[in-house]
Design a protein around this motif. Structure first.
Motif, PDB file in Angstrom:
ATOM      1  N   ILE A 129       0.842  -1.202   0.000  1.00 19.44           N
ATOM      2  CA  ILE A 129       0.000   0.000   0.000  1.00 19.44           C
ATOM      3  C   ILE A 129       0.879   1.256   0.000  1.00 19.44           C
ATOM      4  N   ASP A 130       0.464   2.286  -0.721  1.00 18.33           N
ATOM      5  CA  ASP A 130       1.278   3.504  -0.823  1.00 18.33           C
ATOM      6  C   ASP A 130       1.142   4.403   0.401  1.00 18.33           C
ATOM      7  N   ILE A 131      -0.099   4.638   0.826  1.00 20.56           N
ATOM      8  CA  ILE A 131      -0.364   5.504   1.971  1.00 20.56           C
ATOM      9  C   ILE A 131      -1.311   4.808   2.928  1.00 20.56           C
ATOM     10  N   ILE A 132      -0.951   4.804   4.200  1.00 20.51           N
ATOM     11  CA  ILE A 132      -1.848   4.350   5.264  1.00 20.51           C
ATOM     12  C   ILE A 132      -2.417   5.592   5.920  1.00 20.51           C
ATOM     13  N   LEU A 133      -3.740   5.673   5.965  1.00 22.38           N
ATOM     14  CA  LEU A 133      -4.419   6.793   6.603  1.00 22.38           C
ATOM     15  C   LEU A 133      -5.047   6.324   7.910  1.00 22.38           C
ATOM     16  N   ILE A 134      -4.568   6.878   9.022  1.00 20.67           N
ATOM     17  CA  ILE A 134      -5.249   6.638  10.293  1.00 20.67           C
ATOM     18  C   ILE A 134      -6.375   7.655  10.360  1.00 20.67           C
ATOM     19  N   GLY A 135      -7.545   7.240   9.903  1.00 19.09           N
ATOM     20  CA  GLY A 135      -8.670   8.148   9.782  1.00 19.09           C
ATOM     21  C   GLY A 135      -9.434   8.304  11.084  1.00 19.09           C
ATOM     22  N   ASP A 136     -10.077   9.471  11.250  1.00 22.85           N
ATOM     23  CA  ASP A 136     -10.976   9.591  12.397  1.00 22.85           C
ATOM     24  C   ASP A 136     -12.228   8.749  12.170  1.00 22.85           C
ATOM     25  N   SER A 137     -12.306   8.101  11.001  1.00 20.60           N
ATOM     26  CA  SER A 137     -13.325   7.079  10.745  1.00 20.60           C
ATOM     27  C   SER A 137     -13.230   5.940  11.754  1.00 20.60           C
ATOM     28  N   ALA A 138     -12.113   5.848  12.466  1.00 20.08           N
ATOM     29  CA  ALA A 138     -11.990   4.881  13.567  1.00 20.08           C
ATOM     30  C   ALA A 138     -13.126   5.054  14.563  1.00 20.08           C
ATOM     31  N   GLY A 139     -13.588   6.280  14.728  1.00 19.86           N
ATOM     32  CA  GLY A 139     -14.685   6.529  15.649  1.00 19.86           C
ATOM     33  C   GLY A 139     -15.941   5.781  15.268  1.00 19.86           C
ATOM     34  N   VAL A 140     -16.165   5.595  13.954  1.00 12.92           N
ATOM     35  CA  VAL A 140     -17.367   4.910  13.480  1.00 12.92           C
ATOM     36  C   VAL A 140     -17.139   3.403  13.400  1.00 12.92           C
ATOM     37  N   VAL A 141     -16.061   2.980  12.718  1.00 13.69           N
ATOM     38  CA  VAL A 141     -15.893   1.556  12.425  1.00 13.69           C
ATOM     39  C   VAL A 141     -15.225   0.764  13.543  1.00 13.69           C
ATOM     40  N   VAL A 142     -14.550   1.452  14.459  1.00  6.91           N
ATOM     41  CA  VAL A 142     -13.901   0.767  15.584  1.00  6.91           C
ATOM     42  C   VAL A 142     -14.610   1.056  16.903  1.00  6.91           C
ATOM     43  N   ASN A 177     -20.835   9.109  14.129  1.00  7.46           N
ATOM     44  CA  ASN A 177     -20.076   9.917  13.180  1.00  7.46           C
ATOM     45  C   ASN A 177     -18.687  10.160  13.762  1.00  7.46           C
ATOM     46  N   THR A 178     -17.881  10.970  13.095  1.00 11.96           N
ATOM     47  CA  THR A 178     -16.485  11.171  13.518  1.00 11.96           C
ATOM     48  C   THR A 178     -16.311  12.269  14.556  1.00 11.96           C
ATOM     49  N   LEU A 179     -17.357  13.035  14.840  1.00 13.50           N
ATOM     50  CA  LEU A 179     -17.206  14.208  15.704  1.00 13.50           C
ATOM     51  C   LEU A 179     -16.708  13.913  17.118  1.00 13.50           C
ATOM     52  N   PRO A 180     -17.078  12.786  17.750  1.00 13.98           N
ATOM     53  CA  PRO A 180     -16.608  12.558  19.120  1.00 13.98           C
ATOM     54  C   PRO A 180     -15.137  12.172  19.252  1.00 13.98           C
ATOM     55  N   VAL A 181     -14.464  11.857  18.146  1.00 12.71           N
ATOM     56  CA  VAL A 181     -13.088  11.342  18.216  1.00 12.71           C
ATOM     57  C   VAL A 181     -12.153  12.398  18.808  1.00 12.71           C
ATOM     58  N   THR A 182     -11.262  11.948  19.706  1.00 10.26           N
ATOM     59  CA  THR A 182     -10.353  12.851  20.416  1.00 10.26           C
ATOM     60  C   THR A 182      -8.917  12.719  19.902  1.00 10.26           C
ATOM     61  N   MET A 183      -8.088  13.672  20.280  1.00  9.35           N
ATOM     62  CA  MET A 183      -6.666  13.593  19.958  1.00  9.35           C
ATOM     63  C   MET A 183      -6.033  12.360  20.586  1.00  9.35           C
ATOM     64  N   LEU A 228      -6.395  14.887  11.824  1.00 10.73           N
ATOM     65  CA  LEU A 228      -6.623  15.771  12.966  1.00 10.73           C
ATOM     66  C   LEU A 228      -8.126  15.768  13.240  1.00 10.73           C
ATOM     67  N   PRO A 229      -8.552  15.354  14.424  1.00 15.03           N
ATOM     68  CA  PRO A 229      -9.990  15.228  14.689  1.00 15.03           C
ATOM     69  C   PRO A 229     -10.666  16.573  14.940  1.00 15.03           C
ATOM     70  N   PHE A 230     -11.980  16.541  14.978  1.00 14.22           N
ATOM     71  CA  PHE A 230     -12.782  17.742  15.190  1.00 14.22           C
ATOM     72  C   PHE A 230     -12.370  18.459  16.480  1.00 14.22           C
ATOM     73  N   LEU A 231     -12.234  19.757  16.404  1.00 16.28           N
ATOM     74  CA  LEU A 231     -11.847  20.676  17.476  1.00 16.28           C
ATOM     75  C   LEU A 231     -10.357  20.663  17.811  1.00 16.28           C
ATOM     76  N   SER A 232      -9.573  19.887  17.064  1.00 16.48           N
ATOM     77  CA  SER A 232      -8.131  19.862  17.335  1.00 16.48           C
ATOM     78  C   SER A 232      -7.382  20.910  16.527  1.00 16.48           C
TER      79      SER A 232
END
Length: 267
Positions: free
Chosen positions: A39-52, A57-63, A86-90
């Motif tokens: 894989i060329d790029i690994i993205l640690i997405g704030d989508s972790a908040g939803v799928v993990v 949605n992604t809004l509650p995810v923290t730094m 960078l998550p919401f409010l960071s």
């Protein structure tokens, strides 16, 4: 031996017409598998908040959550280029906070770059972070952290006015110094126009085939997330029934006394 990817590779890939493959990842074993596949790029997405984590949605995810997942991925020592959201409010409150939080994802967590949602409205923040020599990936179009303003997860750029705004957003992100930009949920013709105009790579998600690369959420392509099924997702596997069968077999073995056997025990 595969060399570690850098921002220079993605500039070259765009120039040579080589497509950039990007997937999200949130843990060590998956990162090791993905990196082994090239894989060329690994993205640690704030989508972790939803799928993990199971948020809606992604809004509650923290730094702290983003740092945790990024550290886990980095323990696989990937050769892929690692970008962390960078998550919401960071980054929205002030430039000092944005710079500090971007720096934490690099210094504490080990990422090589950060991703920020927004266009013209966030260009000053992108410039402030890139001035610290931290690479920034932009993200325009359907930006999940803006779901309340957009009235949900809706395709952006359908009207002429919206399309012109997205072109301005793309130009602003490039001028601010981003090394690449995600185009999410926009008509494929508009995505092609943006891709042709920009000198930096575009990474599409629900933006058609003309982008310089593509990104999807890993749990979506593996059939592990039943909350949403966006039109732009292609399922490459259906692992939910496989996992369910394994768990059910384990339960049956325990209940029936057939596990553990002697070969699973110590003398």
């Amino acid at each position: 031996m595969q060399k570690k990817k850098t921002v220079l590779d993605f500039q070259r890939m765009k120039a040579e017409g080589e497509r950039i493959a990007v997937l999200t990842c949130y843990d060590y074993p998956t990162a090791a598998i993905m990196d082994g596949c090239g894989i060329d790029i690994i993205l640690i997405g704030d989508s972790a908040g939803v799928v993990v984590a199971g948020y809606d949605n992604t809004l509650p995810v923290t730094m702290d959550e983003m740092i945790y997942h990024t550290k886990a991925v980095m323990r696989a020592q990937p050769k892929a280029f690692v970008v962390a959201d960078l998550p919401f409010l960071s980054y929205q409150i002030d430039l000092a906070g944005a710079r500090l939080n971007a720096g934490r994802l690099i210094k504490e967590a080990g990422a090589a770059a950060v991703k920020i949602e927004g266009g013209v409205n966030i260009a000053e923040t992108i410039a402030a972070i890139t001035a610290m020599d931290i690479p920034v990936m932009g993200h325009i179009g359907l930006t999940p952290q803006s779901l309340h303003r957009m009235g949900g997860f809706k395709v952006q750029g359908k009207s002429e006015q919206q399309a012109e705004k997205l072109l301005e957003d793309a130009r602003a992100v490039e001028r601010a110094g981003a090394f690449a930009v995600v185009l999410e949920g926009i008509p494929m013709g508009l995505a092609g126009k943006i891709t042709a105009e920009l000198s930096i790579p575009t990474i599409g998600i629900g933006a058609g085939p003309s982008c310089d690369g593509q990104v999807l959420v890993l749990h979506d392509i593996l059939g592990l997330c039943s909350k949403y099924s966006p039109k732009f997702v292609k399922r490459y596997a259906e692992l939910t029934p496989v996992i369910a069968e394994a768990v059910s077999s384990y339960i049956a073995d325990v209940k029936g006394g057939t596990f553990p056997e002697e070969r699973h025990s110590f003398k």
